[in-house]
Design a protein around this motif. Structure first.
Motif, short mmCIF file in Angstrom:
data_model
loop_
_atom_site.label_atom_id
_atom_site.label_comp_id
_atom_site.label_asym_id
_atom_site.label_seq_id
_atom_site.Cartn_x
_atom_site.Cartn_y
_atom_site.Cartn_z
N ILE A 1 -1.65 9.12 9.13
CA ILE A 1 -1.52 10.48 9.66
C ILE A 1 -0.90 11.40 8.61
N SER A 2 0.34 11.09 8.17
CA SER A 2 1.03 12.01 7.26
C SER A 2 0.31 12.15 5.91
N GLY A 3 -0.24 11.05 5.40
CA GLY A 3 -0.90 11.09 4.10
C GLY A 3 -2.30 11.69 4.17
N THR A 4 -3.07 11.28 5.18
CA THR A 4 -4.43 11.80 5.30
C THR A 4 -4.42 13.31 5.56
N LEU A 5 -3.44 13.80 6.32
CA LEU A 5 -3.42 15.24 6.62
C LEU A 5 -3.10 16.07 5.38
N GLN A 6 -2.49 15.43 4.37
CA GLN A 6 -2.28 16.11 3.08
C GLN A 6 -3.45 15.87 2.13
N LEU A 7 -4.47 15.18 2.63
CA LEU A 7 -5.66 14.87 1.84
C LEU A 7 -5.33 14.05 0.59
N LEU B 1 -5.22 -0.74 -6.73
CA LEU B 1 -5.29 -2.17 -6.39
C LEU B 1 -4.32 -2.49 -5.25
N GLY B 2 -3.09 -2.00 -5.36
CA GLY B 2 -2.09 -2.26 -4.32
C GLY B 2 -2.50 -1.68 -2.98
N VAL B 3 -3.01 -0.46 -2.98
CA VAL B 3 -3.43 0.17 -1.72
C VAL B 3 -4.60 -0.61 -1.11
N ALA C 1 0.83 -1.21 0.00
CA ALA C 1 0.00 0.00 0.00
C ALA C 1 0.86 1.26 0.00
N GLY C 2 2.13 1.14 0.40
CA GLY C 2 3.03 2.30 0.42
C GLY C 2 3.08 3.05 1.73
N GLY C 3 2.56 2.45 2.81
CA GLY C 3 2.63 3.13 4.10
C GLY C 3 1.81 2.42 5.15
N PHE D 1 -6.58 3.96 1.91
CA PHE D 1 -5.90 3.04 2.83
C PHE D 1 -6.59 3.00 4.19
N ILE D 2 -6.76 4.17 4.80
CA ILE D 2 -7.25 4.20 6.18
C ILE D 2 -8.71 3.73 6.24
N ALA D 3 -9.50 4.05 5.20
CA ALA D 3 -10.90 3.61 5.17
C ALA D 3 -10.96 2.09 5.10
N ILE D 4 -10.13 1.48 4.26
CA ILE D 4 -10.16 0.02 4.13
C ILE D 4 -9.57 -0.65 5.37
N VAL D 5 -8.54 -0.05 5.98
CA VAL D 5 -7.99 -0.62 7.22
C VAL D 5 -9.07 -0.66 8.30
N PHE D 6 -9.82 0.44 8.45
CA PHE D 6 -10.87 0.46 9.47
C PHE D 6 -11.99 -0.52 9.14
N ALA D 7 -12.39 -0.56 7.86
CA ALA D 7 -13.46 -1.47 7.47
C ALA D 7 -13.05 -2.92 7.72
#
Lengths: 184, 174
Positions: A150-156, B73-75, A141-143, A163-169
Protein backbone atom coordinates in the motif's frame (compact mmCIF):
# COMPACT_ATOMS: atom_id res chain seq x y z
CA UNK A 1 -16.66 4.93 9.56
CA UNK A 2 -17.84 1.38 10.08
CA UNK A 3 -21.36 2.62 10.80
CA UNK A 4 -21.32 4.55 7.57
CA UNK A 5 -20.13 1.60 5.51
CA UNK A 6 -22.68 -0.64 7.19
CA UNK A 7 -25.51 1.69 6.32
CA UNK A 8 -24.29 2.05 2.75
CA UNK A 9 -23.91 -1.67 2.26
CA UNK A 10 -27.39 -2.24 3.75
CA UNK A 11 -28.88 0.33 1.41
CA UNK A 12 -27.26 -1.32 -1.58
CA UNK A 13 -27.99 -4.85 -0.40
CA UNK A 14 -31.08 -4.99 -2.61
CA UNK A 15 -28.90 -4.39 -5.64
CA UNK A 16 -26.43 -7.01 -4.41
CA UNK A 17 -23.61 -4.48 -4.50
CA UNK A 18 -21.49 -4.39 -1.36
CA UNK A 19 -19.69 -1.07 -1.38
CA UNK A 20 -17.93 -1.55 1.91
CA UNK A 21 -14.60 -3.05 0.73
CA UNK A 22 -14.14 -0.13 -1.69
CA UNK A 23 -15.06 2.42 0.98
CA UNK A 24 -12.80 0.79 3.53
CA UNK A 25 -9.95 0.71 1.00
CA UNK A 26 -10.53 4.41 0.31
CA UNK A 27 -10.44 5.07 4.06
CA UNK A 28 -7.09 3.26 4.25
CA UNK A 29 -5.94 5.63 1.49
CA UNK A 30 -7.08 8.62 3.57
CA UNK A 31 -5.28 7.15 6.59
CA UNK A 32 -2.15 7.12 4.41
CA UNK A 33 -2.52 10.88 3.95
CA UNK A 34 -2.35 11.28 7.73
CA UNK A 35 0.60 8.89 7.92
CA UNK A 36 2.58 10.79 5.27
CA UNK A 37 1.73 14.32 6.45
CA UNK A 38 0.99 14.39 10.20
CA UNK A 39 3.11 11.39 11.25
CA UNK A 40 5.76 11.70 8.53
CA UNK A 41 6.02 7.91 8.37
CA UNK A 42 4.06 5.64 6.00
CA UNK A 43 1.88 2.77 7.23
CA UNK A 44 3.91 -0.40 7.71
CA UNK A 45 4.07 -3.48 9.90
CA UNK A 46 7.17 -5.66 9.53
CA UNK A 47 9.89 -3.13 10.46
CA UNK A 48 8.30 -2.68 13.90
CA UNK A 49 7.49 -6.39 14.19
CA UNK A 50 11.13 -7.28 13.50
CA UNK A 51 12.17 -4.76 16.16
CA UNK A 52 9.82 -6.48 18.60
CA UNK A 53 11.82 -9.68 18.00
CA UNK A 54 14.95 -8.05 19.46
CA UNK A 55 13.99 -8.24 23.17
CA UNK A 56 12.93 -11.87 22.62
CA UNK A 57 16.30 -12.62 21.02
CA UNK A 58 17.96 -10.93 24.01
CA UNK A 59 16.07 -13.28 26.30
CA UNK A 60 16.94 -16.39 24.27
CA UNK A 61 20.48 -15.66 23.09
CA UNK A 62 21.76 -13.03 25.52
CA UNK A 63 21.43 -9.27 25.68
CA UNK A 64 24.79 -8.60 24.06
CA UNK A 65 24.11 -10.79 21.03
CA UNK A 66 20.84 -8.97 20.38
CA UNK A 67 22.27 -5.50 21.00
CA UNK A 68 25.34 -5.97 18.79
CA UNK A 69 23.52 -7.65 15.92
CA UNK A 70 24.18 -5.64 12.75
CA UNK A 71 20.51 -5.76 11.73
CA UNK A 72 19.06 -4.46 15.01
CA UNK A 73 21.94 -2.20 16.10
CA UNK A 74 20.94 0.78 13.88
CA UNK A 75 17.25 0.44 14.86
CA UNK A 76 16.98 -1.11 18.35
CA UNK A 77 13.61 -1.91 19.90
CA UNK A 78 11.79 0.92 21.64
CA UNK A 79 8.15 1.88 22.10
CA UNK A 80 8.42 3.95 18.93
CA UNK A 81 5.85 5.09 16.38
CA UNK A 82 5.81 1.78 14.46
CA UNK A 83 5.53 -0.42 17.55
CA UNK A 84 2.74 1.70 19.07
CA UNK A 85 0.98 1.56 15.70
CA UNK A 86 0.91 -2.24 16.01
CA UNK A 87 -0.47 -2.01 19.57
CA UNK A 88 -3.22 0.28 18.28
CA UNK A 89 -3.87 -2.04 15.33
CA UNK A 90 -4.50 -5.02 17.61
CA UNK A 91 -6.69 -2.96 19.96
CA UNK A 92 -8.72 -1.66 16.99
CA UNK A 93 -9.29 -5.14 15.57
CA UNK A 94 -10.26 -6.46 19.02
CA UNK A 95 -12.79 -3.69 19.68
CA UNK A 96 -14.17 -3.97 16.14
CA UNK A 97 -14.71 -7.73 16.43
CA UNK A 98 -16.28 -7.41 19.89
CA UNK A 99 -18.66 -4.70 18.72
CA UNK A 100 -19.56 -6.65 15.58
CA UNK A 101 -19.90 -9.88 17.57
CA UNK A 102 -17.43 -11.69 15.31
CA UNK A 103 -14.78 -12.41 17.97
CA UNK A 104 -14.26 -16.17 18.16
CA UNK A 105 -11.40 -18.54 18.85
CA UNK A 106 -10.30 -20.38 15.75
CA UNK A 107 -7.49 -22.92 15.51
CA UNK A 108 -8.10 -24.50 12.12
CA UNK A 109 -9.69 -22.30 9.43
CA UNK A 110 -12.17 -23.61 6.86
CA UNK A 111 -9.84 -23.40 3.83
CA UNK A 112 -7.26 -25.50 5.70
CA UNK A 113 -9.71 -28.07 7.08
CA UNK A 114 -11.12 -28.75 3.60
CA UNK A 115 -7.68 -29.52 2.22
CA UNK A 116 -5.58 -30.85 5.13
CA UNK A 117 -8.13 -31.92 7.77
CA UNK A 118 -8.78 -30.82 11.33
CA UNK A 119 -5.43 -31.54 13.04
CA UNK A 120 -4.59 -28.54 15.22
CA UNK A 121 -0.95 -29.58 15.60
CA UNK A 122 -0.45 -29.83 11.84
CA UNK A 123 -2.10 -26.45 11.29
CA UNK A 124 0.01 -24.78 13.98
CA UNK A 125 3.26 -26.29 12.70
CA UNK A 126 2.64 -25.04 9.16
CA UNK A 127 1.40 -21.63 10.38
CA UNK A 128 4.60 -21.20 12.40
CA UNK A 129 6.90 -22.12 9.52
CA UNK A 130 4.87 -20.02 7.05
CA UNK A 131 5.06 -17.05 9.44
CA UNK A 132 8.85 -17.44 9.68
CA UNK A 133 9.29 -17.70 5.91
CA UNK A 134 6.94 -14.75 5.35
CA UNK A 135 8.84 -12.53 7.78
CA UNK A 136 12.21 -13.55 6.36
CA UNK A 137 10.94 -12.72 2.88
CA UNK A 138 9.38 -9.44 3.99
CA UNK A 139 12.64 -8.30 5.59
CA UNK A 140 14.67 -9.31 2.55
CA UNK A 141 12.28 -7.39 0.31
CA UNK A 142 12.08 -4.43 2.71
CA UNK A 143 8.36 -4.51 3.46
CA UNK A 144 5.08 -6.41 3.41
CA UNK A 145 1.54 -6.02 2.11
CA UNK A 146 1.29 -2.71 4.04
CA UNK A 147 4.72 -1.13 3.65
CA UNK A 148 5.24 -2.21 0.04
CA UNK A 149 1.72 -3.24 -1.00
CA UNK A 150 0.00 0.00 0.00
CA UNK A 151 2.48 2.67 1.15
CA UNK A 152 5.09 1.87 -1.50
CA UNK A 153 2.80 1.23 -4.46
CA UNK A 154 0.88 4.48 -3.83
CA UNK A 155 4.20 6.34 -4.20
CA UNK A 156 4.74 4.41 -7.45
CA UNK A 157 7.99 2.94 -6.13
CA UNK A 158 9.63 0.42 -8.47
CA UNK A 159 10.60 -1.90 -5.58
CA UNK A 160 7.02 -2.00 -4.28
CA UNK A 161 5.41 -2.77 -7.64
CA UNK A 162 7.92 -5.57 -8.25
CA UNK A 163 7.16 -6.89 -4.75
CA UNK A 164 3.37 -6.88 -5.07
CA UNK A 165 3.44 -8.32 -8.61
CA UNK A 166 5.63 -11.24 -7.52
CA UNK A 167 3.60 -11.81 -4.33
CA UNK A 168 0.41 -12.11 -6.40
CA UNK A 169 2.07 -14.29 -9.04
CA UNK A 170 3.60 -16.70 -6.52
CA UNK A 171 0.40 -16.66 -4.46
CA UNK A 172 -1.76 -17.54 -7.46
CA UNK A 173 0.58 -20.31 -8.59
CA UNK A 174 1.04 -21.58 -5.02
CA UNK A 175 -2.69 -21.63 -4.37
CA UNK A 176 -3.30 -23.56 -7.58
CA UNK A 177 -0.67 -26.15 -6.64
CA UNK A 178 -1.55 -26.50 -2.96
CA UNK A 179 -5.35 -26.25 -3.03
CA UNK A 180 -6.11 -26.99 -6.67
CA UNK A 181 -8.72 -25.16 -8.64
CA UNK A 182 -11.85 -24.41 -6.66
CA UNK A 183 -14.69 -24.15 -9.14
CA UNK A 184 -16.59 -21.06 -8.11
CA UNK B 1 5.85 12.79 18.59
CA UNK B 2 2.86 12.23 20.79
CA UNK B 3 2.28 8.57 21.66
CA UNK B 4 -1.44 8.94 20.98
CA UNK B 5 -1.01 9.54 17.23
CA UNK B 6 0.35 6.07 16.28
CA UNK B 7 -2.08 4.43 18.73
CA UNK B 8 -5.07 6.16 17.15
CA UNK B 9 -3.84 5.52 13.61
CA UNK B 10 -3.21 1.86 14.40
CA UNK B 11 -6.63 1.64 16.07
CA UNK B 12 -8.26 3.01 12.93
CA UNK B 13 -6.28 0.63 10.70
CA UNK B 14 -7.25 -2.32 12.92
CA UNK B 15 -10.95 -1.43 12.70
CA UNK B 16 -10.72 -1.02 8.93
CA UNK B 17 -8.93 -4.37 8.45
CA UNK B 18 -11.51 -6.14 10.60
CA UNK B 19 -14.52 -4.45 8.98
CA UNK B 20 -13.26 -5.28 5.49
CA UNK B 21 -13.11 -8.98 6.53
CA UNK B 22 -9.45 -9.41 5.52
CA UNK B 23 -8.81 -10.54 9.11
CA UNK B 24 -10.53 -13.77 8.01
CA UNK B 25 -7.92 -16.09 6.47
CA UNK B 26 -10.57 -17.58 4.16
CA UNK B 27 -10.90 -14.17 2.50
CA UNK B 28 -7.16 -13.93 1.75
CA UNK B 29 -7.11 -17.54 0.50
CA UNK B 30 -10.17 -16.67 -1.60
CA UNK B 31 -8.19 -13.96 -3.36
CA UNK B 32 -5.51 -16.39 -4.47
CA UNK B 33 -7.97 -18.95 -5.81
CA UNK B 34 -9.79 -16.01 -7.47
CA UNK B 35 -13.00 -16.90 -5.57
CA UNK B 36 -13.15 -13.71 -3.47
CA UNK B 37 -11.77 -10.34 -4.57
CA UNK B 38 -12.16 -8.53 -1.23
CA UNK B 39 -8.40 -8.15 -0.80
CA UNK B 40 -8.00 -6.33 -4.14
CA UNK B 41 -11.20 -4.33 -3.54
CA UNK B 42 -9.52 -2.92 -0.42
CA UNK B 43 -5.99 -2.56 -1.76
CA UNK B 44 -6.62 -0.85 -5.11
CA UNK B 45 -8.79 2.02 -3.78
CA UNK B 46 -6.25 2.45 -0.96
CA UNK B 47 -3.44 2.78 -3.51
CA UNK B 48 -5.29 5.14 -5.88
CA UNK B 49 -6.95 7.37 -3.25
CA UNK B 50 -3.86 7.29 -1.06
CA UNK B 51 -1.60 8.00 -4.03
CA UNK B 52 -3.62 10.99 -5.26
CA UNK B 53 -3.68 12.55 -1.79
CA UNK B 54 -0.01 11.97 -1.14
CA UNK B 55 0.81 13.43 -4.57
CA UNK B 56 -1.05 16.63 -3.58
CA UNK B 57 0.60 16.69 -0.12
CA UNK B 58 4.05 16.35 -1.68
CA UNK B 59 3.25 19.03 -4.25
CA UNK B 60 2.47 21.51 -1.46
CA UNK B 61 5.48 20.42 0.61
CA UNK B 62 3.41 18.82 3.39
CA UNK B 63 4.90 15.36 2.91
CA UNK B 64 7.93 13.72 1.40
CA UNK B 65 8.59 10.45 -0.38
CA UNK B 66 9.60 7.36 1.60
CA UNK B 67 10.84 5.06 -1.15
CA UNK B 68 12.28 1.63 -0.39
CA UNK B 69 15.45 0.57 -2.18
CA UNK B 70 14.94 -1.49 -5.30
CA UNK B 71 17.44 -4.25 -4.45
CA UNK B 72 15.90 -6.28 -7.21
CA UNK B 73 17.26 -9.72 -6.27
CA UNK B 74 16.30 -9.26 -2.60
CA UNK B 75 12.84 -7.91 -3.46
CA UNK B 76 12.19 -10.73 -5.96
CA UNK B 77 13.37 -13.53 -3.64
CA UNK B 78 11.63 -12.00 -0.63
CA UNK B 79 8.37 -11.51 -2.51
CA UNK B 80 8.42 -15.12 -3.75
CA UNK B 81 8.89 -16.40 -0.19
CA UNK B 82 6.18 -14.00 1.00
CA UNK B 83 3.63 -15.04 -1.63
CA UNK B 84 4.14 -18.76 -1.05
CA UNK B 85 3.97 -18.35 2.73
CA UNK B 86 0.77 -16.32 2.31
CA UNK B 87 -0.89 -19.32 0.64
CA UNK B 88 -0.09 -21.53 3.64
CA UNK B 89 -0.80 -19.00 6.40
CA UNK B 90 -3.80 -17.13 4.99
CA UNK B 91 -2.66 -13.90 6.63
CA UNK B 92 -0.08 -11.23 5.89
CA UNK B 93 1.82 -9.69 8.84
CA UNK B 94 -0.69 -6.87 9.48
CA UNK B 95 -3.77 -9.07 9.17
CA UNK B 96 -2.20 -11.81 11.31
CA UNK B 97 -1.76 -9.33 14.18
CA UNK B 98 -5.31 -8.05 13.67
CA UNK B 99 -6.70 -11.60 13.43
CA UNK B 100 -4.86 -12.61 16.61
CA UNK B 101 -6.79 -9.86 18.38
CA UNK B 102 -10.07 -11.24 17.03
CA UNK B 103 -9.41 -14.69 18.51
CA UNK B 104 -7.53 -16.51 15.73
CA UNK B 105 -5.10 -18.80 17.54
CA UNK B 106 -3.38 -20.02 14.36
CA UNK B 107 -2.76 -16.37 13.45
CA UNK B 108 -1.00 -15.97 16.81
CA UNK B 109 1.13 -19.02 15.97
CA UNK B 110 1.91 -17.35 12.65
CA UNK B 111 2.99 -14.18 14.49
CA UNK B 112 5.29 -16.26 16.73
CA UNK B 113 6.73 -17.76 13.54
CA UNK B 114 7.25 -14.22 12.21
CA UNK B 115 9.21 -13.28 15.33
CA UNK B 116 11.35 -16.38 14.80
CA UNK B 117 11.76 -15.43 11.13
CA UNK B 118 12.85 -11.93 12.14
CA UNK B 119 15.54 -13.41 14.42
CA UNK B 120 16.69 -15.75 11.66
CA UNK B 121 16.93 -12.77 9.33
CA UNK B 122 18.79 -10.63 11.86
CA UNK B 123 21.34 -13.40 12.43
CA UNK B 124 21.90 -13.93 8.70
CA UNK B 125 21.77 -10.22 7.86
CA UNK B 126 25.51 -9.72 7.28
CA UNK B 127 25.62 -12.52 4.70
CA UNK B 128 22.38 -11.43 3.01
CA UNK B 129 23.53 -7.85 2.80
CA UNK B 130 26.72 -8.74 0.92
CA UNK B 131 25.39 -11.55 -1.24
CA UNK B 132 21.77 -10.62 -1.97
CA UNK B 133 20.88 -7.02 -1.14
CA UNK B 134 23.77 -5.66 -3.21
CA UNK B 135 22.73 -7.54 -6.34
CA UNK B 136 20.95 -5.41 -8.95
CA UNK B 137 20.57 -2.61 -6.42
CA UNK B 138 19.17 0.28 -8.44
CA UNK B 139 18.20 2.45 -5.46
CA UNK B 140 15.11 4.48 -4.63
CA UNK B 141 13.60 4.49 -8.11
CA UNK B 142 10.02 5.52 -8.93
CA UNK B 143 8.04 4.51 -12.00
CA UNK B 144 7.43 8.12 -13.19
CA UNK B 145 11.17 8.87 -13.34
CA UNK B 146 11.93 5.49 -14.85
CA UNK B 147 9.36 5.80 -17.64
CA UNK B 148 8.92 9.56 -18.09
CA UNK B 149 5.16 9.10 -17.58
CA UNK B 150 3.92 11.57 -14.92
CA UNK B 151 2.47 10.45 -11.57
CA UNK B 152 -1.06 11.59 -12.33
CA UNK B 153 -1.21 9.47 -15.51
CA UNK B 154 -0.07 6.38 -13.61
CA UNK B 155 -2.64 6.91 -10.85
CA UNK B 156 -5.46 7.84 -13.25
CA UNK B 157 -4.66 4.80 -15.39
CA UNK B 158 -4.58 2.54 -12.36
CA UNK B 159 -7.87 4.03 -11.15
CA UNK B 160 -9.50 3.51 -14.55
CA UNK B 161 -8.33 -0.12 -14.72
CA UNK B 162 -9.56 -0.71 -11.15
CA UNK B 163 -13.00 0.82 -11.80
CA UNK B 164 -13.44 -1.07 -15.08
CA UNK B 165 -12.30 -4.33 -13.48
CA UNK B 166 -14.55 -3.97 -10.46
CA UNK B 167 -17.61 -2.96 -12.52
CA UNK B 168 -17.08 -6.08 -14.65
CA UNK B 169 -16.61 -8.20 -11.53
CA UNK B 170 -19.75 -6.88 -9.79
CA UNK B 171 -21.88 -7.32 -12.92
CA UNK B 172 -20.66 -10.87 -13.29
CA UNK B 173 -21.43 -11.62 -9.63
CA UNK B 174 -24.94 -10.13 -9.83
Amino acid sequence: MSMLTDRLSQRTAGRRLDLSPYLIGSAVGVLSWVAFSVAGDPLGVTTALSQAAQPIAALLFGAETAAKNPYWAPMPFSWNYGVLFLVGLMAGALVSSLVAGTFRFESVPRFWRERFGGSVLKRFAVAFVAGAVMMFGARMAGGCTSGHGISGTLQLALSSWIFIAIVFASGLIGSRIVYGRKGK
Amino acid sequence: MHVLLPLIMGFAFGILLNRSKVTDSNVIEGQFCLCDFTMLKVMLPAIVIGGLGVLVLIHFGDAKYHIKDANILGVALGATMFGLALVFLGYCPGTSLAATATGSVHALVGVLGMLAGAMLYAFSFSWIKTHILNVWAVGKVRLPELTGVPDIIWLAGLGAIAVAGFVWLERRAA
